[in-house]
Scaffold this motif. Structure first.
Motif, PDB file in Angstrom:
ATOM      1  N   HIS A 110      35.549  24.175  31.645  1.00  0.00           N
ATOM      2  CA  HIS A 110      34.833  25.633  31.342  1.00  0.00           C
ATOM      3  C   HIS A 110      34.205  25.497  30.192  1.00  0.00           C
ATOM      4  CE1 HIS A 110      35.466  30.130  31.429  1.00  0.00           C
ATOM      5  NE2 HIS A 110      34.107  29.740  31.765  1.00  0.00           N
ATOM      6  N   ASP A 118      26.025  29.937  34.129  1.00  0.00           N
ATOM      7  CA  ASP A 118      26.555  30.934  34.896  1.00  0.00           C
ATOM      8  C   ASP A 118      27.854  30.254  35.284  1.00  0.00           C
ATOM      9  OD1 ASP A 118      27.199  33.019  36.670  1.00  0.00           O
ATOM     10  OD2 ASP A 118      25.567  32.707  37.916  1.00  0.00           O
ATOM     11  N   ALA A 120      32.311  31.043  35.552  1.00  0.00           N
ATOM     12  CA  ALA A 120      33.533  31.885  35.546  1.00  0.00           C
ATOM     13  C   ALA A 120      34.737  31.518  36.235  1.00  0.00           C
ATOM     14  CB  ALA A 120      33.016  33.478  36.232  1.00  0.00           C
ATOM     15  N   ALA A 122      38.192  32.472  38.415  1.00  0.00           N
ATOM     16  CA  ALA A 122      38.662  33.587  39.430  1.00  0.00           C
ATOM     17  C   ALA A 122      39.863  33.129  39.865  1.00  0.00           C
ATOM     18  CB  ALA A 122      37.459  33.382  40.697  1.00  0.00           C
ATOM     19  N   ASP A 127      37.332  36.998  45.168  1.00  0.00           N
ATOM     20  CA  ASP A 127      36.134  36.775  44.206  1.00  0.00           C
ATOM     21  C   ASP A 127      35.539  35.516  44.585  1.00  0.00           C
ATOM     22  OD1 ASP A 127      36.695  38.995  42.905  1.00  0.00           O
ATOM     23  OD2 ASP A 127      37.895  38.030  41.573  1.00  0.00           O
ATOM     24  N   ASP A 136      27.342  30.343  44.931  1.00  0.00           N
ATOM     25  CA  ASP A 136      27.967  29.619  43.904  1.00  0.00           C
ATOM     26  C   ASP A 136      28.741  28.325  44.435  1.00  0.00           C
ATOM     27  OD1 ASP A 136      26.782  31.374  42.338  1.00  0.00           O
ATOM     28  OD2 ASP A 136      28.396  32.484  42.143  1.00  0.00           O
ATOM     29  N   LEU A 148      37.112  27.311  39.038  1.00  0.00           N
ATOM     30  CA  LEU A 148      35.938  27.904  38.259  1.00  0.00           C
ATOM     31  C   LEU A 148      34.580  28.277  39.493  1.00  0.00           C
ATOM     32  CD1 LEU A 148      35.674  25.101  35.800  1.00  0.00           C
ATOM     33  CD2 LEU A 148      36.125  27.305  35.459  1.00  0.00           C
TER      34      LEU A 148
END
Length: 520
Positions: A110, A118, A120, A122, A127, A136, A148
């Motif tokens: 990460h 971009d 994140a 989860a 999500d 994504d 990720l």
């Protein structure tokens, strides 16, 4: 009535007992194989689902990815994610002891290894699935229940083109597209202010369509923003397929033909409305933005008014207002004068009209309904047909049918002239939705004129005004700034004052910052 009420009660009862779409109740596993299998089971292993497992590092740690083919940019997945993960972990193992835990490996991916802005973390299937359907890529690491979500969106989209429904002689040529991120870029380019807010929401139990509410913090009234969000949050349908669904759901009244929310394809018009204290709503997959609140005066204004000299802009607005009256009342006025009030027509004109109507078998009202109905059919056919053919049908069809009807003695030549002026007047209005409203109202006024003459027209005019003053758009009276009266807002109403005099935002919007031009 009893049957309708019983069905409504059953629907409410079903909704209260859990009729809405349930969320994913599964928990994320720490095993990559199980998580990838869960995705395949959820989607029933579709042909466009990409699932890949691979090992990284000396410890051969198992990882996996899942994405939807066609929504992602494969070059980003292959070159940016896969290659960097494999080479980055291998290089990290050379420089330091192998990663002991899966959580440490995921944190390193990460923060240090995957070069994507971009990205994140989860921890829920809701999500993950929403991100995957948005284009994504989900990256799983064996041994941890964290995932990720990496931005890899890359679907095909239409390029920026000139708006088809709002063409200008002078002004920008770019327009909104179906890509909501492209549309937000248009707003960012025009409003380079950190106070521009683009709040995102997802609407639809199944579609999860992204909706963005754009407004200016420090200018737009907070109560207006809260009300817009509340209404959008109340939308409870499977999917919002376009901005029209949102418009019909959140408008103040569905019993009026008048548009209570403005639609536009033009980023410059949208940004000007935002700077004026209004709220813009963008829907993913739709090139039209919604602007609220609006008033009746907004229907006569065009972005071109502010790119031209103030005298020219004022003249054009007066011309549009006259066109609106002609498009609404001209056929009815012809019916009333010919059928009831012949004495109000000048003698020479009366003899001319009587001569052209000699031999016509129908009264004036039937004439008008025949020609107006034919014109509406031609107009609708011209829109639905391919563009080159549609233009030919609209022009040639109108000329041929009009000439044939006059030659056959079905209608009089003066009626053809009246219908032609009415049609041209409706095209002069900048708002397509408002022009359709006047076309609908026109038929009712024609019927009133056939029954009561000029008295019917006057009564129709009074009823329309009563209806307008009772309309509201997000709490703003539709007849503002006429009633209630805001004298300061009249500088940009029908008369468009010089730009140097437009120093304050509309008073009716109750903005937190009314000053637009700060004089030194």
């Amino acid at each position: 009535m009893f049957h309708l009420l019983s069905r409504l009660f059953q629907r409410k009862k079903a909704s209260a007992s859990g009729g809405s779409l349930p969320e994913f109740s599964l928990k994320l596993s720490k095993r990559v194989v199980e998580n990838l299998s869960t995705i395949q089971d959820m989607l029933q292993s579709p042909s466009d689902l990409i699932v890949r497992q691979f090992h990284v590092g000396k410890s051969k740690h198992l990882c996996g990815i899942a994405c939807i083919d066609g929504l992602v940019d494969k070059s980003v997945i292959n070159d940016t994610i896969m290659q960097n993960v494999m080479l980055g972990v291998a290089q990290a193992d050379k420089d330091a002891p192998p990663f002991v835990t899966a959580d440490k490996l995921l944190d390193r991916l990460h923060t240090d290894i995957i070069p994507v802005d971009d990205i994140a973390v989860a921890t829920s299937w809701d999500d993950i699935m929403l991100a995957v359907f948005n284009g994504d890529t989900a990256l799983f690491v064996d041994g941890t229940s964290r995932v990720l979500l990496i931005g890899t969106r890359g679907w095909a989209s239409r390029g920026v083109e000139e708006p088809q429904t709002e063409a200008l002689v002078r002004g920008p040529r770019d327009g909104f597209t179906e890509n909501i991120r492209t549309n937000t870029v248009h707003l960012r380019r025009r409003i380079r202010d950190p106070n521009l807010r683009l709040d995102s929401m997802h609407v639809g139990r199944r579609g999860k369509r992204q909706v963005i509410i754009a407004y200016m913090a420090g200018i737009t009234a907070p109560d207006l923003v809260d009300e817009v969000k509340r209404r959008i949050d109340s939308i409870d349908i499977d999917d919002v397929e376009g901005s029209g669904y949102v418009e019909q759901w959140i408008m103040d009244s569905f019993l009026t033909p008048f548009p209570l929310i403005q639609t536009t394809e033009r980023p410059d018009k949208c940004s000007a409305a935002i700077l004026g204290g209004r709220v813009a709503i963008l829907v993913d997959g739709d090139p039209f933005a919604l602007i609220a609140p609006i008033t009746l005066a907004s229907m006569f204004q065009s972005p071109e008014d502010y790119y031209s000299h103030w005298l020219i802009a004022t003249f054009l607005r007066v011309l549009r207002l006259a066109s609106a009256f002609a498009a609404t009342f001209l056929p009815a006025l012809y019916i009333a004068l010919v059928e009831y009030h012949q004495g109000m027509i000048p003698s020479k004109l009366a003899f001319s009209i009587a001569g052209t109507r000699e031999g016509v078998p129908f009264p004036a009202v039937i004439e008008a309904f025949i020609m107006e109905g034919t014109l509406e059919i031609l107009r609708e056919a011209g829109i639905r047909l391919p563009k080159p053919i549609g233009q030919t049908i609209g022009i040639v069809g109108g000329l041929v049918i009009g000439e044939a009807a006059v030659s056959a003695g079905i209608v009089s030549p003066i009626m053809v002239i009246v219908v032609a002026i009415t049609a041209i007047s409706s095209f002069a209005l900048p708002s397509y939705a408002f022009a359709i409203t006047l076309r609908i109202i026109r038929f009712g006024i024609m019927l009133a004129a056939s029954l009561f003459g000029l008295y019917g027209i006057i009564l129709s005019y009074i009823m329309i005004n009563i209806h307008i003053v009772n309309l509201k758009s997000f709490g703003i009276p539709y007849s503002t700034p006429f009633s209630p009266t805001f004298i300061k807002d009249w500088v940009d109403l029908i008369w468009r004052a010089p730009v140097t005099l437009l120093g304050r935002r509309p008073q009716m919007m109750q903005t937190t910052d009314e000053t637009r031009i700060r004089k030194k």
